[in-house]
Design an enzyme around this catalytic site. Structure first.
Site, PDB file in Angstrom:
ATOM      1  CB  CYS A 297      -0.841   0.088   1.192  1.00  0.00           C
ATOM      2  SG  CYS A 297       0.316  -0.326   2.695  1.00  0.00           S
TER       3      CYS A 297
HETATM    4  P1  NAD Z   1      -9.907  -5.735  -1.815  1.00  0.00           P
HETATM    5  O1  NAD Z   1     -10.408  -4.395  -1.398  1.00  0.00           O
HETATM    6  O2  NAD Z   1     -10.634  -6.797  -2.942  1.00  0.00           O
HETATM    7  O3  NAD Z   1     -10.020  -7.143  -0.374  1.00  0.00           O
HETATM    8  C1  NAD Z   1      -9.794  -6.868   0.824  1.00  0.00           C
HETATM    9  C2  NAD Z   1     -11.019  -7.824   1.124  1.00  0.00           C
HETATM   10  O4  NAD Z   1     -12.061  -7.388   1.589  1.00  0.00           O
HETATM   11  C3  NAD Z   1     -10.740  -9.294   1.531  1.00  0.00           C
HETATM   12  O5  NAD Z   1     -10.658  -9.550   2.529  1.00  0.00           O
HETATM   13  C4  NAD Z   1     -11.810  -9.275   0.769  1.00  0.00           C
HETATM   14  O6  NAD Z   1     -12.712 -10.239   0.402  1.00  0.00           O
HETATM   15  C5  NAD Z   1     -12.606  -8.184   1.135  1.00  0.00           C
HETATM   16  N1  NAD Z   1     -13.942  -7.622   1.043  1.00  0.00           N
HETATM   17  C6  NAD Z   1     -14.511  -7.491  -0.891  1.00  0.00           C
HETATM   18  N2  NAD Z   1     -15.421  -7.020  -0.823  1.00  0.00           N
HETATM   19  C7  NAD Z   1     -15.865  -6.781   0.085  1.00  0.00           C
HETATM   20  C8  NAD Z   1     -17.236  -5.961   0.561  1.00  0.00           C
HETATM   21  N3  NAD Z   1     -18.344  -5.619  -0.225  1.00  0.00           N
HETATM   22  N4  NAD Z   1     -17.193  -6.349   1.672  1.00  0.00           N
HETATM   23  C9  NAD Z   1     -17.086  -6.674   2.926  1.00  0.00           C
HETATM   24  N5  NAD Z   1     -15.777  -7.227   2.200  1.00  0.00           N
HETATM   25  C10 NAD Z   1     -15.056  -7.095   1.382  1.00  0.00           C
HETATM   26  O7  NAD Z   1      -8.564  -5.193  -2.137  1.00  0.00           O
HETATM   27  P2  NAD Z   1      -7.343  -6.620  -1.628  1.00  0.00           P
HETATM   28  O8  NAD Z   1      -6.866  -6.461  -3.826  1.00  0.00           O
HETATM   29  O9  NAD Z   1      -7.375  -7.865  -1.003  1.00  0.00           O
HETATM   30  O10 NAD Z   1      -6.027  -5.923  -1.025  1.00  0.00           O
HETATM   31  C11 NAD Z   1      -5.050  -5.012  -2.091  1.00  0.00           C
HETATM   32  C12 NAD Z   1      -5.563  -3.552  -1.743  1.00  0.00           C
HETATM   33  O11 NAD Z   1      -5.770  -2.963   0.015  1.00  0.00           O
HETATM   34  C13 NAD Z   1      -4.278  -2.342  -2.325  1.00  0.00           C
HETATM   35  O12 NAD Z   1      -5.391  -1.122  -2.431  1.00  0.00           O
HETATM   36  C14 NAD Z   1      -4.073  -1.938  -1.176  1.00  0.00           C
HETATM   37  O13 NAD Z   1      -3.236  -0.497  -1.180  1.00  0.00           O
HETATM   38  C15 NAD Z   1      -4.817  -1.862   0.353  1.00  0.00           C
HETATM   39  N6  NAD Z   1      -4.365  -1.919   1.290  1.00  0.00           N
HETATM   40  C16 NAD Z   1      -3.773  -1.337   2.193  1.00  0.00           C
HETATM   41  C17 NAD Z   1      -2.847  -1.061   3.734  1.00  0.00           C
HETATM   42  C18 NAD Z   1      -3.446  -0.291   3.863  1.00  0.00           C
HETATM   43  O14 NAD Z   1      -2.830  -0.154   5.383  1.00  0.00           O
HETATM   44  N7  NAD Z   1      -3.725   1.892   3.572  1.00  0.00           N
HETATM   45  C19 NAD Z   1      -2.181  -2.436   3.646  1.00  0.00           C
HETATM   46  C20 NAD Z   1      -2.253  -3.378   2.260  1.00  0.00           C
HETATM   47  C21 NAD Z   1      -3.097  -3.079   1.386  1.00  0.00           C
END
Ligand code: NAD
Length: 457
Positions: A254
């Protein structure tokens, strides 16, 4: 059904049934039933449990690192670092429980939210969730954890270690599944709070889902993180920092560096130095210590990177350098995407406004300081930012001039300490920071209790 697939080899690592809405409701029910008794378990016992969990993670460190590499493809050294952070966090939180304070006539007590929904991504599949549920449990919450559908094996192992450490049944419920399972969890009316890390789009959907119920919701989201390089900077050092933070977790972090904003006087030298570094990155199997760049998490992620870079090139962007291509993925498809240095992005290009989770770094040059600060803030994101300069006055301006939750000066843009607050501004988060004791603000509600025993007559 969900399954994790090794992005380097295509081997299936773990397959599981996705939890249905009814099963999620059962998990929330068990967590709710366990909450009062867990919150009244003596703090010393909760502290001891965290220490035992830290010891068990250390015991299984090699196995956990192997699982992380197998499920999501980060370099093994990074996976070992993630395991070590988890051990450190367990012992650190055990030594820093939430504090009750006397304020004027009141006893101010951080009380648990109840059942906390923890929803996490795949890129840091052990430490990111542990950084939430360790302090959450210590504060007396019970947890229903929905890890990413891409990393279930790491999650199952971590939950097993909590049970082995002595966590009573129901105190942490693991629900496996994808977005539907996460939606069912946040829509459950018994949830007392949500802690989410993931993409900005998903974070917005979750915030909307719980807003009407006034459920506290901590969101750590995406980033489009700039690094400013001024003409007086140490260019070699700046290039080292930019590349290290740009390709960390194969560009899927991120806080990874995405945009380099350089003063025109230093632009040629910096771009050439970055290009040399990019061309020298050895791609391949992340389990091999000689590898500097592994695969992306899925072939779909690599396909998205290919199409966005191709679209940028069509509107005038220049590929200055690419790391050598390698073949990874096996049955997982073509998961490898080379580290890519771009210049001359069109001002309207999507890569200037949206996060691309891949090792792509775009360089832009500016002619004065004001333009550099302005451009650095010209996106909806505000997670991390870094500045390279030898001028102490300019360096001192950085925190006030940059709207980002993490600022680094003459250091890697993704560098953070676990005890400091970590959270994004603007569309990178809603300001409820993780990290150190700051996380308790989003895991508890403060209660002020006045008075004392009735007076004896
Ligand atoms: P994502 O948003 O696709 O998924 C994250 C989680 O949310 C997963 O467990 C997924 O199954 C769940 N999810 C998806 N749709 C949902 C909904 N409608 N309701 C509830 N849960 C739902 O993200 P990803 O691809 O797993 O991770 C990458 C992203 O995470 C990037 O944008 C990255 O920048 C961000 N990230 C942020 C940080 C931070 O601390 N700011 C750290 C790591 C990753």
């Amino acid at each position: 059904m969900i399954s994790s697939v090794n992005p380097t080899t295509g081997t299936v690592i773990h397959t599981a049934q996705a939890a249905t809405a009814d099963e999620v409701a059962e998990s929330v029910g068990r967590a709710q039933a366990a909450q009062l008794s867990w919150a009244s378990t003596p703090l010393d016992e909760r502290i001891a449990l965290l220490h035992r969990f830290g010891d068990l993670v250390r015991r299984d460190g090699d196995l956990l690192a192997d699982l992380i590499v197998a499920e999501m493809g980060k370099l093994r050294a990074e996976a070992v670092g993630e395991v070590e952070w988890t051990v450190l966090s367990a012992h650190w939180y055990a030594e820093h429980p939430p504090r009750t304070e006397q304020v004027a006539g009141a006893t101010v007590r951080p009380t648990p939210l109840g059942v906390l929904a923890v929803i996490t991504p795949w890129n840091v599949p052990l430490h990111t969730p542990a950084w939430k549920w360790l302090p959450a449990l210590l504060a007396g919450n019970t947890v229903v954890w929905k890890p990413s559908e891409l990393t279930p094996a790491v999650a199952v192992h971590a939950a097993g270690l909590l049970a082995e450490a002595g966590l009573p049944a129901g105190v942490l419920e693991l629900v496996l599944g994808a977005g539907d399972t996460g939606r069912a969890l946040v829509n459950d009316p018994r949830i007392g709070g949500v802690h989410f890390t993931g993409s900005t789009d998903t974070g917005r959907a979750i915030a909307q889902a719980v807003a009407g119920r006034l459920v506290p919701c901590a969101l750590e989201l995406g980033g489009l993180n700039p690094v400013l390089v001024f003409a007086d900077a140490d260019i070699e050092h700046a290039a080292d920092c930019i590349i290290a933070a740009g390709v960390s977790i194969n560009g899927q972090k991120c806080t990874a560096t995405r945009r380099v904003i350089v003063h025109e006087a230093a632009a040629d030298e910096l771009t050439a130095t970055l290009a040399d570094r990019v061309k020298a990155l050895v791609g391949g199997d992340p389990a091999d210590p000689a590898t500097a760049l592994g695969p992306l998490v899925t072939a779909a992620a690599a396909g998205k990177a290919r199409s966005l870079v191709a679209a940028a090139v069509q509107t005038g962007a220049r590929v200055v350098a690419e790391s050598p291509r390698v073949v990874t993925g096996g049955d997982a498809g073509d998961t490898f995407f080379p580290a890519t240095l771009l210049a001359d992005l069109d001002p309207a290009d999507r890569l200037r406004s949206h996060e691309l989770f891949a090792p792509v770094i775009a360089v832009e040059s500016v002619s004065d300081d004001d333009a550099a600060w302005r451009l650095a803030n010209a996106s909806d994101y505000g997670l991390s930012a870094a500045v390279h300069t030898r001028d102490p006055e300019r360096a001192a301006q950085a925190p006030a001039r940059l709207r980002a939750g993490v600022i680094n000066v003459n250091r890697r843009g993704d560098a953070v300490d676990l005890e400091a607050p970590f959270g994004g501004m603007k569309s990178s988060g809603n300001g409820l920071s993780e990290g150190g004791e700051y996380v308790y603000a989003s895991l508890t509600r403060l209660q002020a209790a006045y008075g004392g025993w009735p007076r004896q007559r």
